[in-house]
Design a protein around this motif. Structure first.
Motif, PDB file in Angstrom:
ATOM      1  N   ASP A   1       0.755  -1.342   0.186  1.00  0.00           N
ATOM      2  CA  ASP A   1       0.038  -0.074   0.160  1.00  0.00           C
ATOM      3  C   ASP A   1       0.851   1.366  -0.034  1.00  0.00           C
ATOM      4  O   ASP A   1       0.487   2.352   0.863  1.00  0.00           O
ATOM      5  CB  ASP A   1      -1.007   0.017   1.108  1.00  0.00           C
ATOM      6  CG  ASP A   1      -2.173  -0.895   0.768  1.00  0.00           C
ATOM      7  OD1 ASP A   1      -2.566  -1.139  -0.355  1.00  0.00           O
ATOM      8  OD2 ASP A   1      -2.952  -1.332   1.785  1.00  0.00           O
TER       9      ASP A   1
ATOM     10  N   ARG B   1       4.302   7.718  -1.046  1.00  0.00           N
ATOM     11  CA  ARG B   1       3.623   7.737   0.334  1.00  0.00           C
ATOM     12  C   ARG B   1       2.748   6.528   0.433  1.00  0.00           C
ATOM     13  O   ARG B   1       2.469   5.935  -0.519  1.00  0.00           O
ATOM     14  CB  ARG B   1       2.510   9.072   0.322  1.00  0.00           C
ATOM     15  CG  ARG B   1       3.350  10.472   0.419  1.00  0.00           C
ATOM     16  CD  ARG B   1       2.503  11.486   0.359  1.00  0.00           C
ATOM     17  NE  ARG B   1       1.613  11.575  -0.881  1.00  0.00           N
ATOM     18  CZ  ARG B   1       0.587  12.188  -1.148  1.00  0.00           C
ATOM     19  NH1 ARG B   1       0.088  12.887  -0.146  1.00  0.00           N
ATOM     20  NH2 ARG B   1       0.221  12.219  -2.352  1.00  0.00           N
ATOM     21  N   THR B   2       2.290   6.147   1.808  1.00  0.00           N
ATOM     22  CA  THR B   2       1.657   5.234   2.043  1.00  0.00           C
ATOM     23  C   THR B   2       0.174   5.456   1.791  1.00  0.00           C
ATOM     24  O   THR B   2      -0.010   6.886   1.955  1.00  0.00           O
ATOM     25  CB  THR B   2       1.661   4.736   3.367  1.00  0.00           C
ATOM     26  OG1 THR B   2       1.314   5.716   4.716  1.00  0.00           O
ATOM     27  CG2 THR B   2       3.098   4.068   3.857  1.00  0.00           C
ATOM     28  N   LEU B   3      -0.830   4.531   1.831  1.00  0.00           N
ATOM     29  CA  LEU B   3      -2.220   5.114   1.451  1.00  0.00           C
ATOM     30  C   LEU B   3      -2.777   5.932   2.652  1.00  0.00           C
ATOM     31  O   LEU B   3      -3.498   6.736   2.340  1.00  0.00           O
ATOM     32  CB  LEU B   3      -2.794   3.738   1.419  1.00  0.00           C
ATOM     33  CG  LEU B   3      -4.647   3.849   1.079  1.00  0.00           C
ATOM     34  CD1 LEU B   3      -4.846   4.569  -0.034  1.00  0.00           C
ATOM     35  CD2 LEU B   3      -5.159   2.387   1.003  1.00  0.00           C
ATOM     36  N   LYS B   4      -2.217   5.557   3.918  1.00  0.00           N
ATOM     37  CA  LYS B   4      -2.681   6.165   5.242  1.00  0.00           C
ATOM     38  C   LYS B   4      -2.133   7.800   5.134  1.00  0.00           C
ATOM     39  O   LYS B   4      -2.846   8.656   5.217  1.00  0.00           O
ATOM     40  CB  LYS B   4      -2.249   5.551   6.365  1.00  0.00           C
ATOM     41  CG  LYS B   4      -2.729   6.326   7.621  1.00  0.00           C
ATOM     42  CD  LYS B   4      -2.205   5.645   8.858  1.00  0.00           C
ATOM     43  CE  LYS B   4      -2.663   6.583   9.922  1.00  0.00           C
ATOM     44  NZ  LYS B   4      -2.079   5.715  11.436  1.00  0.00           N
ATOM     45  N   GLU B   5      -1.022   7.853   4.616  1.00  0.00           N
ATOM     46  CA  GLU B   5      -0.374   9.203   4.374  1.00  0.00           C
ATOM     47  C   GLU B   5      -1.055  10.180   3.475  1.00  0.00           C
ATOM     48  O   GLU B   5      -1.205  11.132   3.391  1.00  0.00           O
ATOM     49  CB  GLU B   5       1.170   9.016   4.195  1.00  0.00           C
ATOM     50  CG  GLU B   5       1.909   8.418   5.200  1.00  0.00           C
ATOM     51  CD  GLU B   5       3.374   8.173   4.786  1.00  0.00           C
ATOM     52  OE1 GLU B   5       4.274   8.129   5.710  1.00  0.00           O
ATOM     53  OE2 GLU B   5       3.821   8.036   3.663  1.00  0.00           O
TER      54      GLU B   5
ATOM     55  N   THR C   1      -4.343   9.683   2.196  1.00  0.00           N
ATOM     56  CA  THR C   1      -5.470   9.957   2.517  1.00  0.00           C
ATOM     57  C   THR C   1      -5.812  10.896   3.604  1.00  0.00           C
ATOM     58  O   THR C   1      -6.584  11.878   4.115  1.00  0.00           O
ATOM     59  CB  THR C   1      -6.327   8.697   3.143  1.00  0.00           C
ATOM     60  OG1 THR C   1      -5.907   8.098   4.054  1.00  0.00           O
ATOM     61  CG2 THR C   1      -6.625   7.854   1.926  1.00  0.00           C
ATOM     62  N   SER C   2      -4.528  11.120   4.631  1.00  0.00           N
ATOM     63  CA  SER C   2      -4.434  12.009   5.699  1.00  0.00           C
ATOM     64  C   SER C   2      -3.780  13.263   5.516  1.00  0.00           C
ATOM     65  O   SER C   2      -3.710  14.019   6.242  1.00  0.00           O
ATOM     66  CB  SER C   2      -4.039  11.314   7.144  1.00  0.00           C
ATOM     67  OG  SER C   2      -2.469  11.166   6.807  1.00  0.00           O
ATOM     68  N   TRP C   3      -3.430  13.566   4.292  1.00  0.00           N
ATOM     69  CA  TRP C   3      -2.340  14.354   3.857  1.00  0.00           C
ATOM     70  C   TRP C   3      -2.834  15.923   4.120  1.00  0.00           C
ATOM     71  O   TRP C   3      -2.345  16.892   4.804  1.00  0.00           O
ATOM     72  CB  TRP C   3      -1.930  14.468   2.409  1.00  0.00           C
ATOM     73  CG  TRP C   3      -1.019  15.569   1.826  1.00  0.00           C
ATOM     74  CD1 TRP C   3      -1.524  16.596   1.252  1.00  0.00           C
ATOM     75  CD2 TRP C   3       0.593  15.770   2.236  1.00  0.00           C
ATOM     76  NE1 TRP C   3      -0.301  17.533   1.027  1.00  0.00           N
ATOM     77  CE2 TRP C   3       0.905  17.216   1.790  1.00  0.00           C
ATOM     78  CE3 TRP C   3       1.342  15.045   2.659  1.00  0.00           C
ATOM     79  CZ2 TRP C   3       2.253  17.283   1.629  1.00  0.00           C
ATOM     80  CZ3 TRP C   3       2.448  15.213   2.878  1.00  0.00           C
ATOM     81  CH2 TRP C   3       3.008  16.561   2.122  1.00  0.00           C
TER      82      TRP C   3
ATOM     83  N   THR D   1       6.763  13.029   6.476  1.00  0.00           N
ATOM     84  CA  THR D   1       6.080  12.176   5.521  1.00  0.00           C
ATOM     85  C   THR D   1       6.767  12.466   4.330  1.00  0.00           C
ATOM     86  O   THR D   1       7.216  11.193   3.582  1.00  0.00           O
ATOM     87  CB  THR D   1       4.552  12.609   5.340  1.00  0.00           C
ATOM     88  OG1 THR D   1       3.757  12.611   6.506  1.00  0.00           O
ATOM     89  CG2 THR D   1       3.990  11.995   4.105  1.00  0.00           C
TER      90      THR D   1
END
Length: 70
Positions: A28, A35-39, A41-43, A54
């Motif tokens: 992911d 970037r990871t998927l979490k990074e 979506t939270s950018w 990040t």
């Protein structure tokens, strides 16, 4: 007048380091920006300091993609 896109964090949280090469690997992690998927979506919720961190992590991941022995 043309503008160049850089991988510097933007002060506007709506701007991201996305390079429009979006494809997640099995972990992911985007192979375009690192970037990871979490990074990703939270950018827009991250502080400037969190965005800097990040981006550093993402750059390290991209380097590892190109040089898997690192």
């Amino acid at each position: 007048m043309s503008s160049a896109r850089t991988n510097k964090p933007a002060s506007n949280p709506n701007l991201s380091p996305c390079v429009r090469n979006c494809c997640l690997n099995p972990d992911d992690v985007c192979i375009g920006c690192g970037r990871t998927l979490k990074e990703i979506t939270s950018w827009s919720k991250l502080s400037e300091q969190e965005r800097q961190l990040t981006l550093q992590k993402a750059q390290h991941r991209l380097t590892a993609f190109k040089n898997p022995l690192i």
